[in-house]
Design a protein around this motif. Structure first.
Motif, mmCIF file in Angstrom:
data_model
loop_
_atom_site.group_PDB
_atom_site.id
_atom_site.type_symbol
_atom_site.label_atom_id
_atom_site.label_comp_id
_atom_site.label_asym_id
_atom_site.label_seq_id
_atom_site.Cartn_x
_atom_site.Cartn_y
_atom_site.Cartn_z
ATOM 1 N N LEU A 276 19.036 66.259 10.659
ATOM 2 C CA LEU A 276 18.404 65.009 10.216
ATOM 3 C C LEU A 276 16.928 64.983 10.608
ATOM 4 N N CYS A 277 16.616 65.474 11.803
ATOM 5 C CA CYS A 277 15.225 65.513 12.262
ATOM 6 C C CYS A 277 14.382 66.359 11.316
ATOM 7 N N LYS A 278 14.955 67.456 10.876
ATOM 8 C CA LYS A 278 14.242 68.323 9.950
ATOM 9 C C LYS A 278 14.056 67.613 8.610
ATOM 10 N N LYS A 279 15.133 67.000 8.148
ATOM 11 C CA LYS A 279 15.106 66.321 6.850
ATOM 12 C C LYS A 279 14.079 65.194 6.827
ATOM 13 N N TYR A 280 13.978 64.452 7.930
ATOM 14 C CA TYR A 280 13.088 63.289 7.958
ATOM 15 C C TYR A 280 11.779 63.557 8.702
ATOM 16 N N ASP A 281 11.492 64.800 9.045
ATOM 17 C CA ASP A 281 10.253 65.141 9.777
ATOM 18 C C ASP A 281 10.089 64.314 11.043
ATOM 19 N N ILE A 282 11.109 64.297 11.866
ATOM 20 C CA ILE A 282 11.037 63.552 13.126
ATOM 21 C C ILE A 282 11.299 64.540 14.263
ATOM 22 N N PRO A 283 10.423 64.559 15.286
ATOM 23 C CA PRO A 283 10.675 65.481 16.404
ATOM 24 C C PRO A 283 12.007 65.180 17.093
ATOM 25 N N ARG A 284 12.762 66.222 17.402
ATOM 26 C CA ARG A 284 14.103 66.064 17.985
ATOM 27 C C ARG A 284 14.095 65.216 19.257
ATOM 28 N N HIS A 285 13.023 65.344 20.049
ATOM 29 C CA HIS A 285 13.052 64.659 21.347
ATOM 30 C C HIS A 285 12.979 63.129 21.211
ATOM 31 N N ARG A 286 12.647 62.648 20.027
ATOM 32 C CA ARG A 286 12.594 61.195 19.855
ATOM 33 C C ARG A 286 13.992 60.582 19.671
ATOM 34 N N VAL A 287 14.955 61.431 19.364
ATOM 35 C CA VAL A 287 16.313 60.945 19.080
ATOM 36 C C VAL A 287 17.189 61.119 20.316
ATOM 37 N N LYS A 288 17.817 60.036 20.753
ATOM 38 C CA LYS A 288 18.730 60.122 21.906
ATOM 39 C C LYS A 288 20.173 59.958 21.437
ATOM 40 N N ILE A 289 21.033 60.819 21.984
ATOM 41 C CA ILE A 289 22.481 60.641 21.796
ATOM 42 C C ILE A 289 23.049 60.345 23.181
ATOM 43 N N ILE A 290 23.604 59.164 23.353
ATOM 44 C CA ILE A 290 24.119 58.758 24.661
ATOM 45 C C ILE A 290 25.618 58.486 24.543
ATOM 46 N N ASN A 291 26.386 59.097 25.416
ATOM 47 C CA ASN A 291 27.838 58.899 25.415
ATOM 48 C C ASN A 291 28.213 58.170 26.700
ATOM 49 N N ILE A 292 28.773 56.984 26.546
ATOM 50 C CA ILE A 292 29.043 56.120 27.698
ATOM 51 C C ILE A 292 30.546 55.957 27.907
ATOM 52 N N GLU A 293 30.972 56.164 29.133
ATOM 53 C CA GLU A 293 32.414 56.113 29.453
ATOM 54 C C GLU A 293 32.622 55.326 30.746
ATOM 55 N N ALA A 294 33.577 54.409 30.711
ATOM 56 C CA ALA A 294 33.853 53.587 31.895
ATOM 57 C C ALA A 294 34.556 54.389 32.996
ATOM 58 N N ALA A 295 35.399 55.351 32.593
ATOM 59 C CA ALA A 295 36.128 56.151 33.582
ATOM 60 C C ALA A 295 35.164 57.090 34.312
ATOM 61 N N PRO A 296 35.584 57.603 35.482
ATOM 62 C CA PRO A 296 34.680 58.488 36.225
ATOM 63 C C PRO A 296 34.510 59.857 35.581
ATOM 64 N N THR A 297 35.274 60.155 34.536
ATOM 65 C CA THR A 297 35.160 61.461 33.881
ATOM 66 C C THR A 297 35.305 61.307 32.373
ATOM 67 N N ILE A 298 34.750 62.270 31.638
ATOM 68 C CA ILE A 298 35.036 62.310 30.209
ATOM 69 C C ILE A 298 36.442 62.868 30.012
ATOM 70 N N LEU A 299 37.005 62.680 28.848
ATOM 71 C CA LEU A 299 38.310 63.225 28.480
ATOM 72 C C LEU A 299 39.373 63.037 29.558
ATOM 73 N N PRO A 300 39.590 61.794 30.001
ATOM 74 C CA PRO A 300 40.594 61.574 31.042
ATOM 75 C C PRO A 300 41.936 62.162 30.609
ATOM 76 N N GLY A 301 42.597 62.875 31.540
ATOM 77 C CA GLY A 301 43.884 63.493 31.233
ATOM 78 C C GLY A 301 43.766 64.966 30.886
ATOM 79 N N PHE A 302 42.550 65.424 30.559
ATOM 80 C CA PHE A 302 42.360 66.835 30.256
ATOM 81 C C PHE A 302 42.221 67.637 31.547
ATOM 82 N N ASP A 303 42.446 68.922 31.420
ATOM 83 C CA ASP A 303 42.270 69.838 32.535
ATOM 84 C C ASP A 303 40.796 69.901 32.948
ATOM 85 N N LEU A 304 40.556 70.046 34.233
ATOM 86 C CA LEU A 304 39.193 69.993 34.750
ATOM 87 C C LEU A 304 38.290 71.078 34.162
ATOM 88 N N ASP A 305 38.834 72.288 33.970
ATOM 89 C CA ASP A 305 38.040 73.370 33.385
ATOM 90 C C ASP A 305 37.540 72.990 31.989
#
Lengths: 403, 403
Positions: free
Chosen positions: B183-212
């Motif tokens: 999308l950055c390429k398509k719209y001529d926008i530098p990648r660093h201007r775009v933030k992707i933030i993933n927010i989780e209430a639990a202390p870990t992502i993918l609760p229930g998955f193996d630690l590895d």
């Protein structure tokens, strides 16, 4: 002691600017002049294709040409920057990041929307730049997507109003007529829920065109679902509606695109050049009145047709022809000779109406319609591509593919 | 006198509904039962692919399967309609346009977003249906387009927040990590201007998955520019921001997608079935408590793992396995025999992380990563396509192309 050579600065890499730069390269040897081309982007775009970008019928990149692909940047000093101010007193151009001195200035900064004092025009989209045209395409799709996800969506969200039925307005409405059925299929929306309305204040569409061509365009668009309303004045633009006519009828719409008027880039007026209906009434040699060293071309210029006394429309064809005269006259000013006057050589005008539909006149009034006109339109487009980039470019970007 | 045969009504053509219908066709001869399948659309969609539709990495139509292509509509009465109410007293289902009587009812009406009482959640997008997922893709592009055309755009418009780092949240964030550079390429926008933030209430992502696996996913996403914030509670959602944590930090964003929780379609609660955390705690035979003739499957059901006492996650794999048990049990209820209890046969779980990245476990805890996991993911997807539509379907819609 250093001898300085004349500095020519060209502002804007639209049809006028890019062709002037190319003609200057032909007119002068490398050591004779210093040529600087200033443009906001590192690409030139085909303004005459932007209505297709806006409707979503061609991809943005089809309409873009990298400047370095068509201009010899070893001979031309290309500056990617934004023009902030033109100062004719000390012959300087202020850019956002630097200042340029000029001996000869060529202004081809294009148009911005003329709003004629209609309130709320900030809500209108315009087919003006690559980004703004893509915004229209994205906005229309966004309305379709919202329609499919909102709790109780109104069909008004799907209504698209095109303000103005001049060349651009009609071409855009024609592209929409092709695009909307595809969007309806993509978003599972019945075609009859989507309205395309083309509103024009004049009593006819395409004012200035031959009556036969007008009738052809009208029939073609109406048949494909465009609701054309002439003699209808837009009184006000709101966020989700427009108000028309003396009885202030409100027409709700998710998208309003204004093609009803253009005027010179505001930089031109701010520089102190006198404006006639928003453009500079240049002399026959294409210079700003009172200036020997400033040429104004393309959409910024008001060029009068001596025979009719009326101004020429602001088209790509005229801008390209102006570039020839401008480059010749700059050479004349430097090396002497007779200045040329601009005379328009009408090679014909063809309006695309979307899909395989088109119409226009070529060769002194010979009228053409349908597929024949469409092919001629592609030939015209490709002729420009040939001029600007040579045969390889026609194959890369061209629309009419001989094989 | 007419003899009536048992009427089986299946509500919803998701994984549970479509596979139950297919299994019922196998279990019964045409004259033994009357099978009716009700669905809002005439297509089934791959819910497990919707995060890709939402990110824009696959086209909507890849995720859609026409019901008539996979269900024999000469044997199944397919009704395209919306379920309004389930009335267990007189064994009827009210649709928008008609009413159906049933002897056996199978409810596979899927999920809606669980908001956990967070205020402002109406501003959140969800990866829930084809239309809603496409809305997310269109909305993100719309923000990029607006960014390029507004006078003084804020970089916040380009920020995308993913609420929840469970299976769907992580898979979606992974697709975004692939999509944003394009999308950055398509719209001529530098990648660093775009933030992707993933927010989780639990202390870990993918609760229930193996630690590895968690570590692998975390490293892969972080490396590709996803800002992961665990132990972070979302307190409020606004139109252009979210509020997180006890100190009520405001994070501005143009797009907020909630993947943090699902619950049964509201129709289920409205029908009077008792809910446990928004779903129906079915008996081991997959029936609603207190009903012999109502089966509840997929995202509407809360199925307890007898070994751990915890519920199984709501996945496609479980829904498909439930369909087998459900169809068997309906046959048993009609013709006699022993009812089956549902036992989950974990064939492995693979999470796609976008591009060529994936990870998961197969065969009782054997862990796989990267391209190997990606291929396995495609094998899993294609296995379902094979079950639902046979080999031709795998070639038509499948992701893993052997030639």
């Amino acid at each position: 002691m250093t001898t300085t050579i004349p500095r020519i600065v060209v502002l804007g890499a639209g049809y006028a600017g890019i062709m002037t730069t190319k003609r200057l390269l032909q007119q002068f040897a490398p050591e004779e002049v210093e040529i600087t081309l200033v443009n906001k982007h590192n690409y030139h775009y085909q303004t005459t294709w932007l209505h297709e970008v806006a409707a979503g019928t061609i991809d943005v990149n089809r309409s873009r040409i990298m400047i370095s692909d068509v201009i010899n940047t070893r001979r031309v000093n290309f500056v990617q920057d934004i023009v902030k101010k033109i100062n004719t007193d000390n012959k300087q151009v202020e850019l956002e990041n630097s200042t340029l001195d000029y001996d000869y200035l060529v202004i081809g900064l294009g148009f911005e929307k003329a709003t004629f004092g209609i309130p709320g025009m900030e809500h209108a989209f315009t087919i003006q730049t690559v980004d703004k045209s893509r915004m229209i395409r994205d906005h229309i799709e966004y309305q379709f997507s919202r329609y499919k996800t909102e709790e109780n969506p109104s069909d008004d969200m799907l209504t698209i109003i095109v303000g103005g039925a001049g060349f651009t307005g009609i071409e855009f409405a024609g592209e929409l007529a092709e695009r909307v059925p595809l969007l309806c299929k993509k978003y599972d929306i019945p075609r009859h829920r989507v309205k395309i309305i083309n509103i024009e204040a004049a009593p006819t569409i395409l004012p200035g065109f031959d009556l036969d061509l007008i009738e052809y365009a009208k029939e073609s668009l109406t048949r494909r679902g465009v609701d054309i309303r002439t003699s209808t004045m837009i009184k006000e633009v709101k966020k989700d509606a427009i108000i028309v006519g003396d009885d202030k009828e409100e027409i709700k719409a998710g998208t309003f695109v204004w093609t009803g008027g253009v005027q010179a880039n505001r930089i031109v007026g701010e520089a102190g050049f006198e404006l006639t209906k928003g453009r500079v009434n240049v002399d026959p040699m294409l210079r700003a009145p009172g200036y020997d060293d400033v040429f104004i071309l393309g959409d910024c210029a008001w060029v009068t047709n001596k025979e009719t006394g009326k101004p020429y429309p602001a088209t790509a064809q005229i801008a390209i022809q102006e570039a020839d005269v401008c480059a010749h006259n700059i050479r004349t000013l430097i090396f002497g000779g007779t200045l040329q006057e601009f005379v328009y050589d009408n090679k014909g005008t063809v309006a695309s109406l979307g899909g395989s539909e088109a119409m226009g006149s070529i060769f002194e009034g010979h009228k053409i319609y349908g597929m024949q006109a469409k092919i001629m339109k592609h030939v015209i487009d490709d002729r420009y591509l040939f001029m600007v980039g040579g045969p390889a470019f026609v194959l890369k970007k061209g629309k009419f593919r001989p094989f």
